[in-house]
Design a protein around this motif. Structure first.
Motif, PDB file in Angstrom:
ATOM      1  N   ASP A   1       0.823  -1.213   0.000  1.00 54.12           N
ATOM      2  CA  ASP A   1       0.000   0.000   0.000  1.00 54.12           C
ATOM      3  C   ASP A   1       0.857   1.263   0.000  1.00 54.12           C
ATOM      4  OD1 ASP A   1      -2.204  -1.646   0.050  1.00 54.12           O
ATOM      5  OD2 ASP A   1      -2.465  -1.532   2.232  1.00 54.12           O
ATOM      6  N   ALA A   2       1.997   1.211   0.681  1.00 60.66           N
ATOM      7  CA  ALA A   2       2.845   2.401   0.817  1.00 60.66           C
ATOM      8  C   ALA A   2       3.904   2.499  -0.275  1.00 60.66           C
ATOM      9  CB  ALA A   2       3.517   2.398   2.190  1.00 60.66           C
ATOM     10  N   ALA A   3       3.936   1.509  -1.179  1.00 54.14           N
ATOM     11  CA  ALA A   3       4.961   1.479  -2.229  1.00 54.14           C
ATOM     12  C   ALA A   3       6.352   1.618  -1.621  1.00 54.14           C
ATOM     13  CB  ALA A   3       4.707   2.568  -3.277  1.00 54.14           C
ATOM     14  N   GLU A   4       6.618   0.843  -0.579  1.00 53.00           N
ATOM     15  CA  GLU A   4       7.918   0.907   0.085  1.00 53.00           C
ATOM     16  C   GLU A   4       9.024   0.438  -0.851  1.00 53.00           C
ATOM     17  OE1 GLU A   4       8.271  -0.935   3.882  1.00 53.00           O
ATOM     18  OE2 GLU A   4       6.336  -0.174   4.605  1.00 53.00           O
ATOM     19  N   ARG A   5      10.205   1.021  -0.673  1.00 56.12           N
ATOM     20  CA  ARG A   5      11.364   0.635  -1.484  1.00 56.12           C
ATOM     21  C   ARG A   5      12.024  -0.581  -0.835  1.00 56.12           C
ATOM     22  NH1 ARG A   5       8.392   4.276  -3.903  1.00 56.12           N
ATOM     23  NH2 ARG A   5       9.532   5.691  -5.307  1.00 56.12           N
ATOM     24  N   VAL A   6      11.358  -1.713  -0.971  1.00 53.19           N
ATOM     25  CA  VAL A   6      11.900  -2.982  -0.491  1.00 53.19           C
ATOM     26  C   VAL A   6      12.071  -3.899  -1.692  1.00 53.19           C
ATOM     27  CG1 VAL A   6      10.951  -2.805   1.835  1.00 53.19           C
ATOM     28  CG2 VAL A   6       9.577  -3.834   0.013  1.00 53.19           C
ATOM     29  N   VAL A   7      12.921  -4.903  -1.550  1.00 52.18           N
ATOM     30  CA  VAL A   7      13.240  -5.762  -2.687  1.00 52.18           C
ATOM     31  C   VAL A   7      13.555  -7.171  -2.214  1.00 52.18           C
ATOM     32  CG1 VAL A   7      15.703  -5.161  -2.620  1.00 52.18           C
ATOM     33  CG2 VAL A   7      14.691  -5.954  -4.759  1.00 52.18           C
ATOM     34  N   VAL A   8      13.172  -8.138  -3.034  1.00 49.13           N
ATOM     35  CA  VAL A   8      13.570  -9.535  -2.847  1.00 49.13           C
ATOM     36  C   VAL A   8      14.527  -9.877  -3.972  1.00 49.13           C
ATOM     37  CG1 VAL A   8      12.798 -11.928  -2.957  1.00 49.13           C
ATOM     38  CG2 VAL A   8      11.490 -10.254  -1.633  1.00 49.13           C
ATOM     39  N   LEU A   9      15.679 -10.445  -3.635  1.00 48.71           N
ATOM     40  CA  LEU A   9      16.695 -10.777  -4.627  1.00 48.71           C
ATOM     41  C   LEU A   9      16.575 -12.235  -5.064  1.00 48.71           C
ATOM     42  CD1 LEU A   9      19.953  -9.185  -3.126  1.00 48.71           C
ATOM     43  CD2 LEU A   9      18.216  -8.107  -4.567  1.00 48.71           C
ATOM     44  N   SER A  10      16.930 -12.493  -6.299  1.00 46.81           N
ATOM     45  CA  SER A  10      17.096 -13.883  -6.740  1.00 46.81           C
ATOM     46  C   SER A  10      18.384 -14.424  -6.128  1.00 46.81           C
ATOM     47  CB  SER A  10      17.173 -13.951  -8.263  1.00 46.81           C
ATOM     48  OG  SER A  10      18.383 -13.361  -8.722  1.00 46.81           O
TER      49      SER A  10
ATOM     50  N   SER B   1       8.289 -18.106 -22.592  1.00 47.84           N
ATOM     51  CA  SER B   1       7.750 -19.167 -21.730  1.00 47.84           C
ATOM     52  C   SER B   1       8.824 -19.838 -20.887  1.00 47.84           C
ATOM     53  CB  SER B   1       7.045 -20.217 -22.593  1.00 47.84           C
ATOM     54  OG  SER B   1       6.030 -19.633 -23.373  1.00 47.84           O
ATOM     55  N   PHE B   2      10.076 -19.741 -21.342  1.00 52.96           N
ATOM     56  CA  PHE B   2      11.170 -20.401 -20.624  1.00 52.96           C
ATOM     57  C   PHE B   2      12.314 -19.427 -20.377  1.00 52.96           C
ATOM     58  CE2 PHE B   2       8.878 -23.448 -23.249  1.00 52.96           C
ATOM     59  CZ  PHE B   2       8.482 -24.365 -22.295  1.00 52.96           C
ATOM     60  N   SER B   3      11.972 -18.158 -20.213  1.00 54.47           N
ATOM     61  CA  SER B   3      12.990 -17.133 -19.997  1.00 54.47           C
ATOM     62  C   SER B   3      13.540 -17.219 -18.576  1.00 54.47           C
ATOM     63  CB  SER B   3      12.405 -15.744 -20.262  1.00 54.47           C
ATOM     64  OG  SER B   3      11.301 -15.502 -19.407  1.00 54.47           O
ATOM     65  N   ASP B   4      14.638 -16.489 -18.341  1.00 52.98           N
ATOM     66  CA  ASP B   4      15.282 -16.501 -17.036  1.00 52.98           C
ATOM     67  C   ASP B   4      14.385 -15.890 -15.965  1.00 52.98           C
ATOM     68  OD1 ASP B   4      17.525 -17.616 -18.160  1.00 52.98           O
ATOM     69  OD2 ASP B   4      18.553 -15.687 -18.451  1.00 52.98           O
ATOM     70  N   LEU B   5      14.585 -16.330 -14.737  1.00 56.99           N
ATOM     71  CA  LEU B   5      13.890 -15.742 -13.606  1.00 56.99           C
ATOM     72  C   LEU B   5      14.332 -14.284 -13.438  1.00 56.99           C
ATOM     73  CD1 LEU B   5      12.057 -16.424 -11.076  1.00 56.99           C
ATOM     74  CD2 LEU B   5      14.206 -16.711  -9.829  1.00 56.99           C
ATOM     75  N   GLU B   6      13.422 -13.444 -12.962  1.00 61.39           N
ATOM     76  CA  GLU B   6      13.779 -12.052 -12.716  1.00 61.39           C
ATOM     77  C   GLU B   6      14.894 -11.956 -11.670  1.00 61.39           C
ATOM     78  OE1 GLU B   6       9.667 -12.099 -14.342  1.00 61.39           O
ATOM     79  OE2 GLU B   6      10.713 -13.228 -12.777  1.00 61.39           O
ATOM     80  N   ASP B   7      15.689 -10.887 -11.779  1.00 65.17           N
ATOM     81  CA  ASP B   7      16.779 -10.654 -10.825  1.00 65.17           C
ATOM     82  C   ASP B   7      16.257 -10.158  -9.488  1.00 65.17           C
ATOM     83  OD1 ASP B   7      18.905 -11.276 -12.673  1.00 65.17           O
ATOM     84  OD2 ASP B   7      18.520  -9.351 -13.641  1.00 65.17           O
ATOM     85  N   VAL B   8      15.228  -9.295  -9.548  1.00 68.59           N
ATOM     86  CA  VAL B   8      14.693  -8.702  -8.322  1.00 68.59           C
ATOM     87  C   VAL B   8      13.172  -8.646  -8.400  1.00 68.59           C
ATOM     88  CG1 VAL B   8      16.752  -7.327  -7.866  1.00 68.59           C
ATOM     89  CG2 VAL B   8      14.908  -6.351  -9.254  1.00 68.59           C
ATOM     90  N   PHE B   9      12.544  -8.577  -7.222  1.00 72.07           N
ATOM     91  CA  PHE B   9      11.091  -8.450  -7.095  1.00 72.07           C
ATOM     92  C   PHE B   9      10.815  -7.249  -6.198  1.00 72.07           C
ATOM     93  CE2 PHE B   9      12.038 -12.738  -8.182  1.00 72.07           C
ATOM     94  CZ  PHE B   9      10.979 -13.202  -8.942  1.00 72.07           C
ATOM     95  N   ILE B  10       9.907  -6.376  -6.644  1.00 69.58           N
ATOM     96  CA  ILE B  10       9.601  -5.159  -5.895  1.00 69.58           C
ATOM     97  C   ILE B  10       8.083  -4.979  -5.808  1.00 69.58           C
ATOM     98  CG2 ILE B  10      11.757  -4.006  -6.553  1.00 69.58           C
ATOM     99  CD1 ILE B  10      10.162  -2.466  -8.664  1.00 69.58           C
ATOM    100  N   PRO B  11       7.598  -4.170  -4.853  1.00 63.99           N
ATOM    101  CA  PRO B  11       6.150  -3.919  -4.766  1.00 63.99           C
ATOM    102  C   PRO B  11       5.607  -3.284  -6.044  1.00 63.99           C
ATOM    103  CG  PRO B  11       7.228  -3.282  -2.728  1.00 63.99           C
ATOM    104  CD  PRO B  11       8.322  -3.598  -3.696  1.00 63.99           C
ATOM    105  N   PHE B  12       4.411  -3.695  -6.428  1.00 66.91           N
ATOM    106  CA  PHE B  12       3.819  -3.275  -7.696  1.00 66.91           C
ATOM    107  C   PHE B  12       3.659  -1.763  -7.792  1.00 66.91           C
ATOM    108  CE2 PHE B  12      -0.017  -2.202 -10.149  1.00 66.91           C
ATOM    109  CZ  PHE B  12       0.321  -2.745 -11.385  1.00 66.91           C
TER     110      PHE B  12
END
Length: 435
Positions: free
Chosen positions: A147-156, A203-214
């Motif tokens: 909800d707050a669009a925080e600058r957080v990230v999940v790494l591969s 369909s078989f591309s690499d996994l994303e490097d990072v994941f962030i809030p939408f």
């Protein structure tokens, strides 16, 4: 008796190594070609979310124009508009749900380090439990961060290994497009195949490097790096104009644990459509769909007809190899008729003859299977060098190795049926008179 017949089989194969090599080579060639295509087909058509693929659904809202359907068969678009996706996020029916998009960023570890291009998945925190994403360190973010669009990230795991040597980096920071993001989680090894949650970028591309809030790229007024399709011309002068447009560019997934939940949510979708129709949108009434994972892969034709045709042709090639093996075995066994005649005269039954030659066929099948595995390995290696997107697909797992051996044995036994039956019909008197 098995050991005895195995020794006889090896001696027989050594007496005519050229013919034996031809038989093993014919089986190996057929197994190599068929296992190369079968392995690719097996991976392409496998279930990427095996434990709950029937509970996770892709949403399709038909907001497309009234004149022509998105697909020729009338199916709704595979993506949705921003305002429709946000309306869906308001429902409390799904256990988990997430709107998402693919986006690229310029990334670096700190201000002094070199930059690199990073692929990112902008999504909601529900993405991780909905898709059973494993974590090595930390976890995903919560709804407050969404909800707050925080600058957080999940790494591969790959980025974590590159930047932090594989150590626990939770609490550390990285820089994306000049802004600092706090690391809250690091994924464990995870590579769904096919990459079902976004088939637009491969369909078989690499996994994303990072994941962030939408909402982070939305707040930065970023678009998606992927397909954006619009059914009518619109005057789009600002970013908000784009968000309110009829352009479809987002993927949306939900988890519905029961059939009642699925029916309730589909009713919610149709109710929303009815509301929008009153505002002049959604000309195609009641054309909304929920597609579970496997239905979605079939709908998007991840395994194309060309792949199925190639698989069929490879097994036809295996059949041709078997027909050649039948001829070679028949020639080899018939040449041994005098020896079989003597054995029969000394008291061996037809069943004994069948057992002896079946064991020999079995040994040839095993050797052909092992050699075929080597050819399949080379074939898959060639596929990886030609098509980079198949790099993680083109490899033999234990299931495929076992399949290759079993297939080779079965193929050899089938090829040996007629030659074995012919040699078992040998009449001892005919050959004893000729000696």
């Amino acid at each position: 008796m098995f050991t005895y017949y195995s020794r006889l089989a090896i001696k027989s194969m050594r007496r005519n190594p050229f013919l034996t090599s031809l038989m093993i080579g014919a089986i190996a060639l057929g197994i190599g070609v068929s296992m190369t295509t079968l392995t690719l087909y097996y991976v392409m058509s496998s279930n990427p979310l095996p434990f709950k693929s029937d509970q996770v659904y892709a949403l399709q809202l038909d907001s497309w124009g009234p004149d022509d359907p998105y697909y020729d068969d009338g199916s709704p678009p595979p993506q949705m508009t921003y305002r429709d996706s946000q309306a869906m996020m308001q429902s409390d029916i799904p256990k988990y749900q997430a709107t998402m998009m693919h986006r690229g960023f310029v990334m670096k570890k700190d201000l002094e380090s070199r930059t690199k291009h990073a692929s990112a998945r902008a999504t909601y925190g529900d993405f991780f439990p909905m898709f059973d994403v494993p974590f090595q360190y930390g976890s995903g973010w919560d709804r407050a961060a969404d909800d707050a669009a925080e600058r957080v990230v999940v790494l591969s795991s790959g980025i974590n290994n590159e930047y932090f040597g594989g150590e626990d980096s939770v609490g550390e920071t990285i820089i994306l497009d000049g802004e600092t993001y706090r690391i809250v989680g690091v994924l464990d090894d995870w590579r769904p195949s096919p990459k079902f949650y976004d088939l637009n970028n491969g369909s078989f591309s690499d996994l994303e490097d990072v994941f962030i809030p939408f909402q982070v790229p939305i707040s930065l007024e970023y678009g998606a790096h992927g397909n954006t399709n619009c059914w009518k011309p619109e005057e789009i002068l600002t970013y908000n104009d784009f968000l309110q447009s009829e352009c479809v560019w987002l993927q949306h997934w939900v988890q519905l644990d029961t059939e009642d939940q699925a029916a309730e949510f589909l009713s919610f979708m149709n109710g929303y459509t009815a509301e929008q129709q009153a505002l002049g949108r959604f000309a195609r009434a009641d054309n909304n769909r929920l597609q579970d994972v496997m239905s979605w892969l079939e709908f998007r034709e991840v395994v194309s007809d060309d792949n199925k045709l190639l698989l069929m042709l490879s097994f036809m090639f295996l059949l041709i190899c078997l027909l050649n093996t039948v001829g070679l075995m028949l020639a080899k066994f018939i040449n041994r008729a005098p020896l079989v005649g003597v054995r029969r005269a000394l008291g061996a039954s037809r069943l004994d003859v069948i057992r002896q030659h079946s064991i020999e066929v079995l040994v040839i099948g095993v050797l052909g299977g092992v050699a075929g595995l080597g050819l399949a390995f080379l074939g898959l290696k060639a596929v990886k060098s030609w098509y980079r997107e198949y790099e993680y697909l083109a490899q033999l797992d234990p299931t495929m190795v076992a399949t290759a051996i079993v297939l080779a044995i079965v193929a050899a036994l089938i090829a040996g049926l007629y030659p074995t039956w012919r040699i078992s019909r040998t009449q001892p008197a005919v050959h004893l008179k000729a000696q």
